[in-house]
Design a protein around this motif. Structure first.
Motif, PDB file in Angstrom:
ATOM      1  N   ILE A  22      14.226 -66.133  43.846  1.00 26.88           N
ATOM      2  CA  ILE A  22      15.643 -65.795  43.718  1.00 26.88           C
ATOM      3  C   ILE A  22      16.058 -66.012  42.269  1.00 26.88           C
ATOM      4  O   ILE A  22      15.772 -67.065  41.684  1.00 26.88           O
ATOM      5  CB  ILE A  22      16.527 -66.659  44.644  1.00 26.88           C
ATOM      6  N   GLU A  23      16.719 -65.020  41.682  1.00 31.42           N
ATOM      7  CA  GLU A  23      17.171 -65.113  40.295  1.00 31.42           C
ATOM      8  C   GLU A  23      18.666 -64.838  40.218  1.00 31.42           C
ATOM      9  O   GLU A  23      19.180 -63.988  40.960  1.00 31.42           O
ATOM     10  CB  GLU A  23      16.412 -64.106  39.416  1.00 31.42           C
ATOM     11  N   TYR A  24      19.348 -65.551  39.321  1.00 32.54           N
ATOM     12  CA  TYR A  24      20.788 -65.397  39.138  1.00 32.54           C
ATOM     13  C   TYR A  24      21.108 -64.909  37.730  1.00 32.54           C
ATOM     14  O   TYR A  24      20.423 -65.263  36.764  1.00 32.54           O
ATOM     15  CB  TYR A  24      21.517 -66.727  39.360  1.00 32.54           C
ATOM     16  N   HIS A  32      25.311 -61.903  39.955  1.00 37.48           N
ATOM     17  CA  HIS A  32      24.289 -60.921  40.338  1.00 37.48           C
ATOM     18  C   HIS A  32      23.027 -61.687  40.751  1.00 37.48           C
ATOM     19  O   HIS A  32      22.484 -62.475  39.973  1.00 37.48           O
ATOM     20  CB  HIS A  32      23.995 -59.984  39.179  1.00 37.48           C
ATOM     21  N   THR A  33      22.581 -61.431  41.964  1.00 36.04           N
ATOM     22  CA  THR A  33      21.464 -62.185  42.536  1.00 36.04           C
ATOM     23  C   THR A  33      20.354 -61.234  42.958  1.00 36.04           C
ATOM     24  O   THR A  33      20.588 -60.277  43.688  1.00 36.04           O
ATOM     25  CB  THR A  33      21.935 -62.989  43.764  1.00 36.04           C
ATOM     26  N   THR A  34      19.137 -61.508  42.484  1.00 40.57           N
ATOM     27  CA  THR A  34      17.965 -60.718  42.871  1.00 40.57           C
ATOM     28  C   THR A  34      17.105 -61.567  43.801  1.00 40.57           C
ATOM     29  O   THR A  34      16.741 -62.696  43.462  1.00 40.57           O
ATOM     30  CB  THR A  34      17.145 -60.305  41.643  1.00 40.57           C
ATOM     31  N   VAL A  35      16.798 -61.026  44.970  1.00 39.98           N
ATOM     32  CA  VAL A  35      16.036 -61.746  45.981  1.00 39.98           C
ATOM     33  C   VAL A  35      14.750 -60.981  46.260  1.00 39.98           C
ATOM     34  O   VAL A  35      14.784 -59.831  46.702  1.00 39.98           O
ATOM     35  CB  VAL A  35      16.860 -61.888  47.288  1.00 39.98           C
ATOM     36  N   ARG A  36      13.611 -61.607  45.982  1.00 43.43           N
ATOM     37  CA  ARG A  36      12.309 -60.962  46.208  1.00 43.43           C
ATOM     38  C   ARG A  36      11.582 -61.654  47.355  1.00 43.43           C
ATOM     39  O   ARG A  36      11.161 -62.792  47.237  1.00 43.43           O
ATOM     40  CB  ARG A  36      11.443 -61.013  44.938  1.00 43.43           C
ATOM     41  N   GLY A  37      11.451 -60.950  48.458  1.00 42.35           N
ATOM     42  CA  GLY A  37      10.767 -61.489  49.620  1.00 42.35           C
ATOM     43  C   GLY A  37       9.375 -60.910  49.746  1.00 42.35           C
ATOM     44  O   GLY A  37       8.932 -60.149  48.881  1.00 42.35           O
ATOM     45  N   PRO A  38       8.673 -61.229  50.806  1.00 40.52           N
ATOM     46  CA  PRO A  38       9.134 -62.004  51.964  1.00 40.52           C
ATOM     47  C   PRO A  38       9.233 -63.507  51.666  1.00 40.52           C
ATOM     48  O   PRO A  38       8.671 -63.979  50.684  1.00 40.52           O
ATOM     49  CB  PRO A  38       8.064 -61.728  53.013  1.00 40.52           C
ATOM     50  N   PHE A  39       9.959 -64.222  52.536  1.00 39.86           N
ATOM     51  CA  PHE A  39      10.166 -65.651  52.365  1.00 39.86           C
ATOM     52  C   PHE A  39       9.619 -66.406  53.564  1.00 39.86           C
ATOM     53  O   PHE A  39       9.757 -65.973  54.700  1.00 39.86           O
ATOM     54  CB  PHE A  39      11.658 -65.970  52.240  1.00 39.86           C
ATOM     55  N   ALA A  45      13.981 -71.704  48.046  1.00 40.31           N
ATOM     56  CA  ALA A  45      13.816 -70.866  46.863  1.00 40.31           C
ATOM     57  C   ALA A  45      15.097 -70.749  46.034  1.00 40.31           C
ATOM     58  O   ALA A  45      15.072 -70.207  44.931  1.00 40.31           O
ATOM     59  CB  ALA A  45      13.356 -69.465  47.274  1.00 40.31           C
ATOM     60  N   ILE A  46      16.217 -71.256  46.540  1.00 39.98           N
ATOM     61  CA  ILE A  46      17.482 -71.156  45.817  1.00 39.98           C
ATOM     62  C   ILE A  46      17.458 -72.088  44.615  1.00 39.98           C
ATOM     63  O   ILE A  46      17.307 -73.301  44.771  1.00 39.98           O
ATOM     64  CB  ILE A  46      18.669 -71.504  46.737  1.00 39.98           C
ATOM     65  N   PRO A  47      17.607 -71.573  43.403  1.00 40.10           N
ATOM     66  CA  PRO A  47      17.570 -72.420  42.203  1.00 40.10           C
ATOM     67  C   PRO A  47      18.735 -73.406  42.179  1.00 40.10           C
ATOM     68  O   PRO A  47      19.847 -73.080  42.614  1.00 40.10           O
ATOM     69  CB  PRO A  47      17.692 -71.413  41.052  1.00 40.10           C
ATOM     70  N   PRO A  48      18.526 -74.614  41.675  1.00 44.38           N
ATOM     71  CA  PRO A  48      19.602 -75.610  41.613  1.00 44.38           C
ATOM     72  C   PRO A  48      20.745 -75.197  40.678  1.00 44.38           C
ATOM     73  O   PRO A  48      21.832 -75.772  40.757  1.00 44.38           O
ATOM     74  CB  PRO A  48      18.895 -76.873  41.096  1.00 44.38           C
ATOM     75  N   PHE A  53      26.814 -72.407  38.425  1.00 41.91           N
ATOM     76  CA  PHE A  53      27.350 -71.040  38.414  1.00 41.91           C
ATOM     77  C   PHE A  53      28.614 -70.955  39.277  1.00 41.91           C
ATOM     78  O   PHE A  53      29.605 -70.325  38.882  1.00 41.91           O
ATOM     79  CB  PHE A  53      26.304 -70.056  38.928  1.00 41.91           C
ATOM     80  N   ILE A  54      28.589 -71.550  40.448  1.00 41.25           N
ATOM     81  CA  ILE A  54      29.745 -71.488  41.351  1.00 41.25           C
ATOM     82  C   ILE A  54      30.939 -72.207  40.734  1.00 41.25           C
ATOM     83  O   ILE A  54      32.079 -71.719  40.796  1.00 41.25           O
ATOM     84  CB  ILE A  54      29.391 -72.071  42.724  1.00 41.25           C
ATOM     85  N   GLN A  55      30.709 -73.354  40.125  1.00 50.79           N
ATOM     86  CA  GLN A  55      31.796 -74.080  39.474  1.00 50.79           C
ATOM     87  C   GLN A  55      32.434 -73.229  38.377  1.00 50.79           C
ATOM     88  O   GLN A  55      33.666 -73.179  38.241  1.00 50.79           O
ATOM     89  CB  GLN A  55      31.278 -75.400  38.901  1.00 50.79           C
ATOM     90  N   ARG A  56      31.602 -72.569  37.584  1.00 54.11           N
ATOM     91  CA  ARG A  56      32.105 -71.753  36.470  1.00 54.11           C
ATOM     92  C   ARG A  56      32.856 -70.537  36.985  1.00 54.11           C
ATOM     93  O   ARG A  56      33.914 -70.185  36.472  1.00 54.11           O
ATOM     94  CB  ARG A  56      30.938 -71.313  35.582  1.00 54.11           C
ATOM     95  N   LEU A  57      32.330 -69.900  38.010  1.00 54.08           N
ATOM     96  CA  LEU A  57      32.967 -68.710  38.554  1.00 54.08           C
ATOM     97  C   LEU A  57      34.271 -69.041  39.264  1.00 54.08           C
ATOM     98  O   LEU A  57      35.246 -68.292  39.161  1.00 54.08           O
ATOM     99  CB  LEU A  57      32.002 -68.002  39.515  1.00 54.08           C
ATOM    100  N   THR A  58      34.312 -70.154  39.961  1.00 54.23           N
ATOM    101  CA  THR A  58      35.520 -70.552  40.667  1.00 54.23           C
ATOM    102  C   THR A  58      36.674 -70.781  39.699  1.00 54.23           C
ATOM    103  O   THR A  58      37.834 -70.508  40.022  1.00 54.23           O
ATOM    104  CB  THR A  58      35.258 -71.822  41.495  1.00 54.23           C
TER     105      THR A  58
END
Length: 277
Positions: A22-24, A32-39, A45-48, A53-58
């Protein structure tokens, strides 16, 4: 002397494909999030970096996320259950919730099967979500959903100081600030910030020339306030250039600092100008 090739000697003809990845990438008010499976396990796989990012976007107000799946969307049932629990925990606070577009192009393995499953996970977490077959449609939808305005950046006739030229320029400043807040892309934010900053300098220069021409007695104090306003707006503009727009910064600048300047210093100037002219 000859020898027979074993399985380990065979050179693979199919290139290795990255999966469980998973890339942000943040652009303006969209993650923008790219998800490459299968998982095997998607939550792991979610990066810390997602927390920052959520704090900044909020801080920017309403924001959105576009999740684009590549290669495969397949995940075991246990993995989907963990994802559902993760999303509910992550977005427990409604103020942090984005709108989410899930992009499954027709050639993605498992798209028809997993699309509804992913959508259900986001719905159950209280997130407004929709599935799309292409990125452009997803982007259009997200941008329309995260459009925003601020009552603190809305021009009111009560803000008039009594000089027609100054009042029209003030109205334009509020309009440009509203455009800045409404911009969804980083490019749009930077352009809008530049237009606001340039017009602010033009407006303040107009007032300073007017004060000199009319020999306004408080010209030095008034001009010093202009310098302080420009310095504050420059700080906000630099934050935006570094992809760190904070909605409350802009609201505080125009709705508090500049409005106070209008109600005091600019009103005194307008009264003096009307008396002279």
């Amino acid at each position: 002397m000859g020898f027979n090739k074993g399985p380990s000697d065979t050179i693979p003809t199919t290139p290795f494909k990255v999966h469980d990845q998973i890339e942000y990438r943040v652009k303006g008010r969209i993650l923008h999030t790219t998800v490459r499976g299968p998982f095997k396990e998607i939550v792991e796989a979610i990066p810390p970096t997602i927390t920052g990012f959520i704090q900044r976007l909020t801080q920017q107000g309403r924001w959105g996320q576009i999740v684009t799946f590549q290669q495969s969307a397949l995940i075991p049932a246990a993995g989907m259950q963990n994802l559902a629990a993760y999303l509910k925990s992550r977005y427990e606070n409604p103020e942090t919730r984005p709108v989410v577009a899930l992009v499954f192009e027709p050639n993605i393995d498992g798209s028809q099967l997993m699309g509804p499953e992913f959508l259900r996970c986001y719905f159950d977490a209280g997130l407004k979500s929709q599935v799309f077959e292409n990125y452009i449609s997803a982007l259009d939808w997200v941008e329309s959903e995260i459009s925003q305005f601020s009552t603190r950046l809305e021009w009111k006739d009560s803000y008039r100081v009594g000089d027609q030229a100054i009042d029209e320029q003030h109205r334009e400043l509020f309009k440009r600030a509203a455009y800045l807040l409404a911009a969804t892309s980083h490019e749009g934010q930077v352009i809008s910030a530049m237009r606001l900053f340039q017009y602010m300098r033009t407006h303040l220069s107009y007032e300073e020339e007017l004060m000199r021409r009319l020999q306004f007695p408080d010209v030095e104090t008034h001009t010093q306030e202009h310098h302080e306003l420009i310095a504050r707006l420059n700080t906000i503009s630099l934050k935006i250039a570094n992809e760190n727009l904070v909605k409350t910064d802009l609201e505080e600048f125009l709705g508090d600092w500049f409005l106070k300047h209008m109600e005091t210093a600019d009103s005194d100037l307008a009264r003096f100008a009307n008396a002279i002219q």
